[in-house]
Design an enzyme around this catalytic site. Sequence first.
Site, PDB file in Angstrom:
ATOM      1  N   ARG A 112       0.615  -0.734  -0.500  1.00 31.12           N
ATOM      2  CA  ARG A 112       0.481   0.112  -0.116  1.00 31.12           C
ATOM      3  C   ARG A 112       1.045   0.855   0.029  1.00 31.12           C
ATOM      4  NH1 ARG A 112      -5.459   1.361   3.744  1.00 31.12           N
ATOM      5  NH2 ARG A 112      -6.206   0.337   1.744  1.00 31.12           N
ATOM      6  N   HIS A 149      -6.972   0.780  -6.658  1.00 29.57           N
ATOM      7  CA  HIS A 149      -7.734  -0.453  -4.983  1.00 29.57           C
ATOM      8  C   HIS A 149      -8.217  -0.860  -5.506  1.00 29.57           C
ATOM      9  CE1 HIS A 149      -7.368  -1.039  -1.314  1.00 29.57           C
ATOM     10  NE2 HIS A 149      -8.927  -0.408  -1.241  1.00 29.57           N
ATOM     11  N   GLN A 178     -10.125  -3.508  -3.592  1.00 31.77           N
ATOM     12  CA  GLN A 178     -11.511  -3.486  -3.522  1.00 31.77           C
ATOM     13  C   GLN A 178     -12.207  -3.324  -4.492  1.00 31.77           C
ATOM     14  OE1 GLN A 178     -12.292  -2.025   0.228  1.00 31.77           O
ATOM     15  NE2 GLN A 178     -14.341  -1.816  -0.623  1.00 31.77           N
ATOM     16  N   ASP A 205     -17.087   8.227  -1.481  1.00 31.41           N
ATOM     17  CA  ASP A 205     -15.682   7.598  -0.660  1.00 31.41           C
ATOM     18  C   ASP A 205     -15.578   8.917   0.275  1.00 31.41           C
ATOM     19  OD1 ASP A 205     -13.745   5.859  -0.130  1.00 31.41           O
ATOM     20  OD2 ASP A 205     -12.334   6.316  -1.684  1.00 31.41           O
ATOM     21  N   CYS A 244     -16.696   2.417   0.473  1.00 25.25           N
ATOM     22  CA  CYS A 244     -15.178   0.854   0.547  1.00 25.25           C
ATOM     23  C   CYS A 244     -14.991   0.885   1.876  1.00 25.25           C
ATOM     24  CB  CYS A 244     -14.066   1.449  -0.584  1.00 25.25           C
ATOM     25  SG  CYS A 244     -13.560   3.052   0.036  1.00 25.25           S
ATOM     26  N   ARG A 279     -13.636  -8.033   1.034  1.00 24.05           N
ATOM     27  CA  ARG A 279     -12.157  -8.083   1.106  1.00 24.05           C
ATOM     28  C   ARG A 279     -11.652  -9.580   1.185  1.00 24.05           C
ATOM     29  NH1 ARG A 279     -10.160  -3.491   0.953  1.00 24.05           N
ATOM     30  NH2 ARG A 279      -7.670  -3.736   0.667  1.00 24.05           N
TER      31      ARG A 279
END
Length: 298
Positions: free
Chosen positions: A101, A128, A131, A219, A257, A285
């Site tokens: 990440r 991402h 996700q 988001d 998310c 996830r």
Amino acid sequence: MNNFIDLDHIDTSILRHILMLGKSFKNGISRYCKQPLKDRILAMIFEKPSTRTRVSFEVGMYQLGGSTIVLNHNDMQLVRGETIADTARVLSRYVDVIMIRTDDRNKLAELAKYSTVPIINGLTNYTHPCQVMADVMTYEEHRGSLEGKIVSWSGDGNNMANTWIQATVHFGFEIRLACPIDLMPDAKIINWARNKGANVLLTNDPVEAVQDADCVLTDTWVSMGCLKNNHHDLLPSFQINEKLMTHAKPNAVFMHCLPAHRGKEVTDSVIDGPQSLVWDEAENRMHIQKGILTWCLS
Ligand code: CP
Ligand code: NVA
């Protein structure tokens, strides 16, 4: 090498295979042995905070028979100037797969270039994909195929928005994004998707984006590492609230998310309401990442 870096570089058939694996792991029916990753080791490098990504990868790897090493980049020689390339060469001698990440997608690309074991994108400032794969799995679980559906986004045109645009090419839905003019998603990704025949609508009007939607997304207004400080001025009119949701189809779902900033990008009434799938997204996830890990190590 089975790297899981970005949805624009992975075939639809592979993404479908990963979704099938994720669903079968969730249902406890694996076509593989009970512990397909026995004795395999996942290293995870974190340059940014995480709750879901860290815990879902750790638990998932453990349940598949493997183990994990969590590396905060501040504790690594990276902070003293060791290169990503050398880090990749060294970690490849110890572990079987690496997740990173990072703020900078060039670091992810460099890691993949010099690693001799598979690399997984655990979020960059650009995309991402773990996700969005969990989100596709979640939508399909509740409403069936995304093909021909309308997916709407209202908010910052960030890494999640970029990845959803990439996903249109694989899963055949129309995407409508409402973002402030200065916070549109990445132009290269939009062009790539349109050149592949995707139906991508960009607007500054959340009502236009959400009209007749099957799935409504948003988001955080300010992503990790974001240096711009004007988002709180630009984004309030893009909030997902009950009034905006009335423009979507009556059986539309809401997804986010997480982590959410309640009262900012989404109201409590929507995120805690009957249309919200956010907890299933978080759970999935783990299941989808079991599919990703199994594919990477196959
Ligand atoms: N959605 C997500 O990636 O959450 P974390 O930042 O908690 O990992
Ligand atoms: N766009 C958010 C996603 C967090 C999972 C961020 O990058 O901070």
